[in-house]
Structure formats: structure tokens, C-alpha cells
Design a protein around this motif. Structure first.
Motif, PDB file in Angstrom:
ATOM      1  N   ASP A  51      10.356   2.207  14.106  1.00 25.41           N
ATOM      2  CA  ASP A  51      11.504   2.380  15.010  1.00 25.41           C
ATOM      3  C   ASP A  51      12.090   1.042  15.436  1.00 25.41           C
ATOM      4  O   ASP A  51      12.442   0.829  16.605  1.00 25.41           O
ATOM      5  CB  ASP A  51      11.089   3.196  16.243  1.00 25.41           C
ATOM      6  N   GLY A  52      12.162   0.120  14.475  1.00 27.25           N
ATOM      7  CA  GLY A  52      12.799  -1.170  14.710  1.00 27.25           C
ATOM      8  C   GLY A  52      11.918  -2.240  15.313  1.00 27.25           C
ATOM      9  O   GLY A  52      12.336  -3.394  15.434  1.00 27.25           O
ATOM     10  N   LYS A  53      10.661  -1.919  15.684  1.00 26.19           N
ATOM     11  CA  LYS A  53       9.753  -2.890  16.291  1.00 26.19           C
ATOM     12  C   LYS A  53       8.681  -3.284  15.284  1.00 26.19           C
ATOM     13  O   LYS A  53       8.119  -2.439  14.587  1.00 26.19           O
ATOM     14  CB  LYS A  53       9.088  -2.284  17.533  1.00 26.19           C
ATOM     15  N   VAL A  54       8.373  -4.594  15.216  1.00 21.80           N
ATOM     16  CA  VAL A  54       7.312  -5.068  14.326  1.00 21.80           C
ATOM     17  C   VAL A  54       5.970  -4.626  14.896  1.00 21.80           C
ATOM     18  O   VAL A  54       5.588  -5.001  16.009  1.00 21.80           O
ATOM     19  CB  VAL A  54       7.343  -6.597  14.170  1.00 21.80           C
ATOM     20  N   VAL A  55       5.244  -3.803  14.117  1.00 20.51           N
ATOM     21  CA  VAL A  55       3.956  -3.275  14.575  1.00 20.51           C
ATOM     22  C   VAL A  55       2.808  -3.650  13.644  1.00 20.51           C
ATOM     23  O   VAL A  55       1.650  -3.401  13.959  1.00 20.51           O
ATOM     24  CB  VAL A  55       4.016  -1.737  14.714  1.00 20.51           C
ATOM     25  N   GLY A  56       3.131  -4.234  12.485  1.00 22.17           N
ATOM     26  CA  GLY A  56       2.086  -4.589  11.545  1.00 22.17           C
ATOM     27  C   GLY A  56       2.488  -5.748  10.666  1.00 22.17           C
ATOM     28  O   GLY A  56       3.683  -6.040  10.507  1.00 22.17           O
ATOM     29  N   THR A  57       1.488  -6.427  10.102  1.00 20.35           N
ATOM     30  CA  THR A  57       1.744  -7.573   9.232  1.00 20.35           C
ATOM     31  C   THR A  57       0.810  -7.524   8.037  1.00 20.35           C
ATOM     32  O   THR A  57      -0.264  -6.907   8.081  1.00 20.35           O
ATOM     33  CB  THR A  57       1.515  -8.911   9.962  1.00 20.35           C
ATOM     34  N   GLY A  58       1.218  -8.203   6.977  1.00 18.70           N
ATOM     35  CA  GLY A  58       0.376  -8.326   5.801  1.00 18.70           C
ATOM     36  C   GLY A  58       0.495  -9.699   5.187  1.00 18.70           C
ATOM     37  O   GLY A  58       1.528 -10.370   5.329  1.00 18.70           O
ATOM     38  N   LEU A  59      -0.554 -10.124   4.511  1.00 20.17           N
ATOM     39  CA  LEU A  59      -0.571 -11.406   3.811  1.00 20.17           C
ATOM     40  C   LEU A  59      -1.326 -11.241   2.508  1.00 20.17           C
ATOM     41  O   LEU A  59      -2.425 -10.670   2.484  1.00 20.17           O
ATOM     42  CB  LEU A  59      -1.249 -12.481   4.657  1.00 20.17           C
ATOM     43  N   GLU A  87      -0.396   1.427   3.728  1.00 18.13           N
ATOM     44  CA  GLU A  87       0.814   1.092   2.995  1.00 18.13           C
ATOM     45  C   GLU A  87       0.964  -0.418   2.829  1.00 18.13           C
ATOM     46  O   GLU A  87       1.371  -0.901   1.760  1.00 18.13           O
ATOM     47  CB  GLU A  87       2.024   1.677   3.715  1.00 18.13           C
ATOM     48  N   LEU A  88       0.644  -1.158   3.873  1.00 18.08           N
ATOM     49  CA  LEU A  88       0.669  -2.623   3.758  1.00 18.08           C
ATOM     50  C   LEU A  88      -0.331  -3.082   2.703  1.00 18.08           C
ATOM     51  O   LEU A  88      -0.021  -3.935   1.861  1.00 18.08           O
ATOM     52  CB  LEU A  88       0.332  -3.259   5.104  1.00 18.08           C
ATOM     53  N   LEU A  89      -1.531  -2.516   2.732  1.00 20.07           N
ATOM     54  CA  LEU A  89      -2.558  -2.922   1.786  1.00 20.07           C
ATOM     55  C   LEU A  89      -2.162  -2.574   0.355  1.00 20.07           C
ATOM     56  O   LEU A  89      -2.456  -3.324  -0.583  1.00 20.07           O
ATOM     57  CB  LEU A  89      -3.880  -2.255   2.145  1.00 20.07           C
ATOM     58  N   HIS A 295      -7.047   1.566  -5.376  1.00 21.36           N
ATOM     59  CA  HIS A 295      -6.474   2.893  -5.611  1.00 21.36           C
ATOM     60  C   HIS A 295      -6.168   3.526  -4.262  1.00 21.36           C
ATOM     61  O   HIS A 295      -7.056   4.035  -3.589  1.00 21.36           O
ATOM     62  CB  HIS A 295      -7.437   3.739  -6.436  1.00 21.36           C
ATOM     63  N   LEU A 296      -4.909   3.436  -3.883  1.00 21.00           N
ATOM     64  CA  LEU A 296      -4.477   3.881  -2.560  1.00 21.00           C
ATOM     65  C   LEU A 296      -3.450   4.994  -2.668  1.00 21.00           C
ATOM     66  O   LEU A 296      -2.613   4.985  -3.587  1.00 21.00           O
ATOM     67  CB  LEU A 296      -3.882   2.690  -1.775  1.00 21.00           C
ATOM     68  N   PRO A 297      -3.446   5.908  -1.735  1.00 25.44           N
ATOM     69  CA  PRO A 297      -2.561   7.078  -1.809  1.00 25.44           C
ATOM     70  C   PRO A 297      -1.182   6.850  -1.235  1.00 25.44           C
ATOM     71  O   PRO A 297      -0.650   7.686  -0.519  1.00 25.44           O
ATOM     72  CB  PRO A 297      -3.323   8.123  -1.006  1.00 25.44           C
ATOM     73  N   CYS A 298      -0.568   5.670  -1.483  1.00 29.20           N
ATOM     74  CA  CYS A 298       0.787   5.446  -0.982  1.00 29.20           C
ATOM     75  C   CYS A 298       1.482   4.496  -1.930  1.00 29.20           C
ATOM     76  O   CYS A 298       0.878   3.814  -2.733  1.00 29.20           O
ATOM     77  CB  CYS A 298       0.782   4.888   0.432  1.00 29.20           C
ATOM     78  N   ALA A 299       2.784   4.437  -1.825  1.00 24.08           N
ATOM     79  CA  ALA A 299       3.589   3.586  -2.701  1.00 24.08           C
ATOM     80  C   ALA A 299       4.496   2.702  -1.867  1.00 24.08           C
ATOM     81  O   ALA A 299       4.803   2.993  -0.728  1.00 24.08           O
ATOM     82  CB  ALA A 299       4.430   4.450  -3.641  1.00 24.08           C
ATOM     83  N   TRP A 300       4.925   1.585  -2.444  1.00 23.90           N
ATOM     84  CA  TRP A 300       5.803   0.644  -1.744  1.00 23.90           C
ATOM     85  C   TRP A 300       6.690  -0.019  -2.783  1.00 23.90           C
ATOM     86  O   TRP A 300       6.243  -0.281  -3.900  1.00 23.90           O
ATOM     87  CB  TRP A 300       4.957  -0.411  -1.041  1.00 23.90           C
TER      88      TRP A 300
END
Length: 302
Positions: A51-59, A87-89, A295-300
Motif C-alpha cells: 500500500d505504498g509503504k516500504v515494508v521489506g527489503t532484499g539483497l 516473494e523477495l527470496l 524451489h519457491l511457490p511464487c513468481a517475480w
């Protein structure tokens, strides 16, 4: 609605930093300038917005452990259990595979995160312990007879020598699966952030030991203990102790009230040294690794 995208602007970097500072207020977070300095084609930073707010990060980046990718996912507590971390992972794993990596490493903070990682194929490899010390009125150590202690600010030309003469010969002392793969450029850019806070023990123009602090712009009253190493032939002569006591006296003079160090559980020598200098134990960091691809159950992207 969740949106995940790469970090591009300074505002993105600030949002990325804010999540890390919120989750790890006790640890130093690189500044925007520091993050910009290490931008590279194989390095990927992500932000997740809800909803427009940064709630997670990935590296996703090259690990200091040779031939491995480092992946890091952080999600604010109120945004967890919504699939954002997975999803990030997924995105980070996809990027690491595209860079040719076959193994991913990560660091976790608690048993709940470990259970999540294990469900995704990660296994625990080792643990690191935090050691913390209050800084009060600290005495500067007396001058040593056989060597001098100088800051990198005083002898900047010796920092490259410290890499060749101290860092490379002592990396093997670390309790890690494989020795760190650190280039001279990375040593100069990532293993020091204030030349006045990093100290070297020197005999003529030879560096025999290093120790110091990484200062924290967000929390100037705290500092992280930087890499500590002493050449084998100079050990058991008080070199590491004098270097660390020098850094603590420097910290006291500049109003720093607490310093902390992360040490591998198996590195008994450094832990014992810190204990003798008054450090007490704090948090534990759990290190894990997994075979890629995950093997993760999401796509990006979506």
C-alpha cells in the motif's frame, strides 16, 4: 497490494535502510553513500511496498565466502506472514542463479526465521555470537617497546599493506566453511569506514596487526568492532589487546558509549580476548546455506 522492485533512487535506498534500522536498531547500517559506492552489476537490492509503504527489503550479492551468493530478506513485523518474504527470496534466488551461483548463504536472527528458512531448503552451518562492552573512562595503553600503534589516518599508505601482511594470512583463523574471498579493493572500501578509528601495529613499515571500529552515523554513540588480526609470529605478546584498548580509548574520547563485536562461536581466541577486555554476550546470529535454485511457490515480477 504488494509491489517488489529494484532499488534505484536515493529515496529507495533510504527506504531500504529504514527497514534494516527498524529491525536491527542495535547494528550499524551502511549509509546511502556507502551503499552507492558498492553498486555492481551482480548486486541486487530490492524493496517491497505494501500500500505504498516500504515494508521489506532484499539483497543478493557475492558472499565473502568464496563461490557463494549472499541473500538477505528483511520484512517489518506487521507485514509478515503475507508471503512478502518468500516473494523477495524468490527474486533474489533467481538473480543469484543468473549470476552463476550454485549455493546461497544467509544470516538469521531467531529460531522462527530458521524454521522458515529450513522449509525452503536452507540448513544451518554455524552460529556467531555478539559480544558487547560499555565504554566508560578508558585509559590509553602504554607505548609498546617493539612496535608502534598508529591510525590509518596517520599512515594511510599502510592500509593496503595491512591487507597483504595481516588480513590474508589471518582470514584462515575464522571459523567458517571456506575462507573469505576479499579483494584488496573490497578491503579498502568495506572493511573500514573511518581511518581515524582503525589502528595498526607497525614495525618500521611492516604491519603486524590491525583492530579498530566501524562508526555508525545513525547511532553515533555506538560502534561495531572491525576486523581484528595479528600475524602468527607476533601473537601472545599483547598486540591484539593493545590495539583493542587503543580503539576503546579512542571511542571514549569521542563520546561513544558502547561497542559490539560479532564473532564465530568456534573462534575461541577472539572471544576469550574480548572476555578479558570486559565484553559480555548478547544476541546470536544463525548462518544457513542452501543449494540453488530454491524451489519457491511464487513468481517475480508481478
Amino acid at each position: 497490494m504488494t509491489a517488489i522492485r529494484p532499488v534505484c533512487t536515493d529515496a529507495d535506498y533510504e527506504g531500504w535502510r529504514e527497514v534494516l534500522v527498524a529491525i536491527h536498531p542495535q547494528e550499524r547500517c551502511p549509509s546511502v553513500a556507502e551503499l552507492r559506492d558498492v553498486e555492481a552489476p551482480k548486486r541486487l537490492l530490492l524493496i517491497a511496498k505494501l500500500d505504498g509503504k516500504v515494508v521489506g527489503t532484499g539483497l543478493s550479492d557475492r558472499s565473502v565466502l568464496a563461490d557463494r551468493a549472499l541473500v538477505m530478506v528483511r520484512v517489518l513485523p506487521d507485514a509478515r506472514r503475507q508471503g512478502i518474504g518468500s516473494e523477495l527470496l524468490h527474486a533474489l534466488s533467481h538473480h543469484a542463479v543468473a549470476q552463476g551461483y550454485e549455493i546461497a548463504t544467509a544470516g538469521l536472527d531467531d529460531e522462527g526465521s530458521l524454521a522458515f528458512a529450513q522449509r525452503l531448503g536452507f540448513v544451518e552451518t554455524r552460529r556467531e555470537v555478539e559480544q558487547v562492552r560499555r565504554v566508560v573512562a578508558e585509559s590509553w595503553p602504554e607505548s609498546a617497546r617493539l612496535y608502534d600503534i598508529v591510525s590509518v589516518a596517520e599512515r594511510p599508505e599502510l592500509w593496503a599493506k595491512a591487507y597483504e601482511q595481516v588480513a590474508l594470512p589471518t582470514f584462515s583463523d575464522m571459523d567458517v566453511p571456506v575462507w573469505p574471498a576479499v579483494s584488496g579493493e573490497e578491503w579498502a572500501e568495506l572493511w573500514i569506514n573511518d581511518p581515524e578509528a582503525m589502528f595498526m601495529a607497525v614495525v618500521c613499515d611492516e604491519v603486524i596487526g590491525v583492530a579498530g571500529l566501524l562508526v555508525d552515523a545513525d547511532r553515533p554513540e555506538r560502534a561495531e568492532v572491525a576486523y581484528t588480526g595479528v600475524r602468527q609470529e607476533w601473537r601472545r605478546r599483547g598486540v591484539a589487546s593493545n590495539l583493542k584498548r587503543t580503539s576503546m580509548a579512542w571511542a571514549a574520547d569521542r563520546g561513544i558509549t558502547e561497542i559490539y563485536s560479532w564473532t564465530q562461536q568456534g573462534n575461541e581466541n577472539v572471544r576469550a580476548l574480548n572476555e578479558r577486555l570486559g565484553f559480555t554476550y548478547g544476541a546470536i546470529s544463525i548462518k544457513v546455506q542452501a543449494t540453488l535454485p530454491l524451489h519457491l511457490p511464487c513468481a517475480w515480477p508481478r
